[in-house]
Each structure stands twice: as structure tokens, then as C-alpha cells.
Design a protein around this motif. Structure first.
Motif, PDB file in Angstrom:
ATOM      1  N   MET A   1       0.884  -1.269  -0.041  1.00  0.00           N
ATOM      2  CA  MET A   1      -0.047  -0.025   0.015  1.00  0.00           C
ATOM      3  C   MET A   1       0.905   1.291   0.018  1.00  0.00           C
ATOM      4  SD  MET A   1      -2.978   0.842   0.156  1.00  0.00           S
ATOM      5  CE  MET A   1      -4.066   2.025   0.352  1.00  0.00           C
ATOM      6  N   LEU A   2       1.950   1.421   0.825  1.00  0.00           N
ATOM      7  CA  LEU A   2       2.625   2.273   0.880  1.00  0.00           C
ATOM      8  C   LEU A   2       3.719   2.613  -0.434  1.00  0.00           C
ATOM      9  CD1 LEU A   2       3.945   4.725   2.691  1.00  0.00           C
ATOM     10  CD2 LEU A   2       5.827   2.928   3.289  1.00  0.00           C
ATOM     11  N   LEU A   3       3.814   1.459  -1.105  1.00  0.00           N
ATOM     12  CA  LEU A   3       4.501   1.648  -2.391  1.00  0.00           C
ATOM     13  C   LEU A   3       3.755   2.250  -3.583  1.00  0.00           C
ATOM     14  CD1 LEU A   3       7.071   1.238  -4.246  1.00  0.00           C
ATOM     15  CD2 LEU A   3       6.149  -1.061  -4.551  1.00  0.00           C
ATOM     16  N   LEU A   4       2.236   1.895  -3.495  1.00  0.00           N
ATOM     17  CA  LEU A   4       1.342   2.484  -4.516  1.00  0.00           C
ATOM     18  C   LEU A   4       1.292   3.933  -3.871  1.00  0.00           C
ATOM     19  CD1 LEU A   4      -1.134  -0.427  -4.737  1.00  0.00           C
ATOM     20  CD2 LEU A   4       0.486   0.414  -6.297  1.00  0.00           C
ATOM     21  N   ALA A   5       1.302   4.348  -2.595  1.00  0.00           N
ATOM     22  CA  ALA A   5       0.900   5.810  -2.508  1.00  0.00           C
ATOM     23  C   ALA A   5       2.156   6.612  -3.058  1.00  0.00           C
ATOM     24  CB  ALA A   5       0.888   5.740  -1.002  1.00  0.00           C
ATOM     25  N   ILE A   6       3.473   5.929  -2.732  1.00  0.00           N
ATOM     26  CA  ILE A   6       4.660   6.718  -3.097  1.00  0.00           C
ATOM     27  C   ILE A   6       4.367   6.895  -4.727  1.00  0.00           C
ATOM     28  CG2 ILE A   6       7.106   6.511  -3.429  1.00  0.00           C
ATOM     29  CD1 ILE A   6       7.148   5.093  -0.593  1.00  0.00           C
ATOM     30  N   ILE A   7       4.226   5.866  -5.488  1.00  0.00           N
ATOM     31  CA  ILE A   7       4.119   6.126  -7.041  1.00  0.00           C
ATOM     32  C   ILE A   7       3.051   6.970  -7.373  1.00  0.00           C
ATOM     33  CG2 ILE A   7       3.544   4.865  -8.920  1.00  0.00           C
ATOM     34  CD1 ILE A   7       4.756   2.082  -7.661  1.00  0.00           C
ATOM     35  N   LEU A   8       1.812   6.983  -6.800  1.00  0.00           N
ATOM     36  CA  LEU A   8       0.887   7.854  -6.771  1.00  0.00           C
ATOM     37  C   LEU A   8       1.542   9.367  -6.812  1.00  0.00           C
ATOM     38  CD1 LEU A   8      -1.912   8.242  -7.871  1.00  0.00           C
ATOM     39  CD2 LEU A   8      -2.692   8.213  -5.166  1.00  0.00           C
ATOM     40  N   VAL A   9       2.202   9.701  -5.542  1.00  0.00           N
ATOM     41  CA  VAL A   9       2.813  10.936  -5.351  1.00  0.00           C
ATOM     42  C   VAL A   9       3.669  11.439  -6.555  1.00  0.00           C
ATOM     43  CG1 VAL A   9       4.089  12.453  -3.707  1.00  0.00           C
ATOM     44  CG2 VAL A   9       2.004  10.851  -2.845  1.00  0.00           C
ATOM     45  N   VAL A  10       4.506  10.518  -6.726  1.00  0.00           N
ATOM     46  CA  VAL A  10       5.457  10.612  -7.592  1.00  0.00           C
ATOM     47  C   VAL A  10       5.070  11.015  -9.003  1.00  0.00           C
ATOM     48  CG1 VAL A  10       7.421   9.930  -9.013  1.00  0.00           C
ATOM     49  CG2 VAL A  10       7.646   9.538  -6.802  1.00  0.00           C
ATOM     50  N   LEU A  11       3.816  10.107  -9.271  1.00  0.00           N
ATOM     51  CA  LEU A  11       3.126  10.726 -10.766  1.00  0.00           C
ATOM     52  C   LEU A  11       2.438  11.964 -10.667  1.00  0.00           C
ATOM     53  CD1 LEU A  11       1.633   7.212 -11.497  1.00  0.00           C
ATOM     54  CD2 LEU A  11       3.769   8.463 -12.828  1.00  0.00           C
ATOM     55  N   ILE A  12       2.072  12.360  -9.562  1.00  0.00           N
ATOM     56  CA  ILE A  12       1.271  13.592  -9.448  1.00  0.00           C
ATOM     57  C   ILE A  12       2.285  14.849  -9.452  1.00  0.00           C
ATOM     58  CG2 ILE A  12       0.009  15.171  -7.909  1.00  0.00           C
ATOM     59  CD1 ILE A  12      -1.496  12.723  -7.176  1.00  0.00           C
ATOM     60  N   ARG A  13       3.297  14.677  -8.831  1.00  0.00           N
ATOM     61  CA  ARG A  13       4.475  15.664  -8.790  1.00  0.00           C
ATOM     62  C   ARG A  13       4.978  15.865 -10.155  1.00  0.00           C
ATOM     63  NH1 ARG A  13       7.633  17.305  -3.928  1.00  0.00           N
ATOM     64  NH2 ARG A  13       6.011  18.016  -2.631  1.00  0.00           N
ATOM     65  N   GLY A  14       5.418  14.684 -10.808  1.00  0.00           N
ATOM     66  CA  GLY A  14       5.871  14.738 -11.957  1.00  0.00           C
ATOM     67  C   GLY A  14       5.128  15.384 -13.142  1.00  0.00           C
ATOM     68  N   GLY A  15       3.908  15.549 -12.939  1.00  0.00           N
ATOM     69  CA  GLY A  15       2.911  16.205 -13.849  1.00  0.00           C
ATOM     70  C   GLY A  15       2.631  14.986 -14.798  1.00  0.00           C
ATOM     71  N   ASN A  16       2.589  13.649 -14.562  1.00  0.00           N
ATOM     72  CA  ASN A  16       2.254  12.623 -15.556  1.00  0.00           C
ATOM     73  C   ASN A  16       0.635  12.255 -15.217  1.00  0.00           C
ATOM     74  OD1 ASN A  16       4.721  12.353 -16.709  1.00  0.00           O
ATOM     75  ND2 ASN A  16       5.339  10.912 -15.435  1.00  0.00           N
ATOM     76  N   LEU A  17       0.405  12.789 -13.865  1.00  0.00           N
ATOM     77  CA  LEU A  17      -1.027  12.331 -13.340  1.00  0.00           C
ATOM     78  C   LEU A  17      -1.543  13.690 -12.854  1.00  0.00           C
ATOM     79  CD1 LEU A  17      -3.027  10.284 -13.278  1.00  0.00           C
ATOM     80  CD2 LEU A  17      -2.190   9.614 -11.099  1.00  0.00           C
ATOM     81  N   LYS A  18      -2.575  13.982 -13.159  1.00  0.00           N
ATOM     82  CA  LYS A  18      -3.177  15.469 -12.515  1.00  0.00           C
ATOM     83  C   LYS A  18      -4.062  14.752 -11.407  1.00  0.00           C
ATOM     84  CE  LYS A  18      -1.965  17.810 -15.695  1.00  0.00           C
ATOM     85  NZ  LYS A  18      -0.434  18.409 -15.887  1.00  0.00           N
ATOM     86  N   GLY A  19      -4.410  16.143 -10.414  1.00  0.00           N
ATOM     87  CA  GLY A  19      -4.993  15.625  -9.255  1.00  0.00           C
ATOM     88  C   GLY A  19      -6.386  15.057  -9.641  1.00  0.00           C
TER      89      GLY A  19
END
Length: 57
Positions: A1-19
């Protein structure tokens, strides 16, 4: 779960995934967890985890 949360944060911060889509993805996961498919998905993910863990480098 923690790994998926980290990936989600990285994608959002990198601009690959919007809010907005991120919220939809989180809600989808939340509601999917309460369905009958949750046990099958958990078993599938557990088998993938065990397979990866058994790989010798």
C-alpha cells in the motif's frame, strides 16, 4: 500500500497524473476493495509478490 501511495505521489508531482484522475483512481481502488473481487485481486497480487521475491539475483 505504501509503495502504491509513493508511486501515486511521484506521478502527481512529475506532472504525469493530474489531481482529478488521481482522486478517481483512489476512489476506484477504495470501492473495488469492498466488492467480491477483492479476495481474487489480493490473491493475484500475493502470487506476483511471491514470484518476485523468489527471483534470485
Amino acid at each position: 500500500m505504501l509503495l502504491l501511495a509513493i508511486i501515486l505521489v511521484v506521478l502527481i508531482r512529475g506532472g504525469n497524473l493530474k489531481g482529478g484522475p488521481a482522486v478517481v483512481a483512489v476512489l476506484f481502488g477504495f470501492f473495488l476493495a469492498s466488492t467480491g473481487m477483492a479476495d481474487d485481486i489480493q490473491r493475484f497480487l500475493d502470487s506476483i509478490t511471491q514470484t518476485i521475491a523468489s527471483i534470485k539475483f
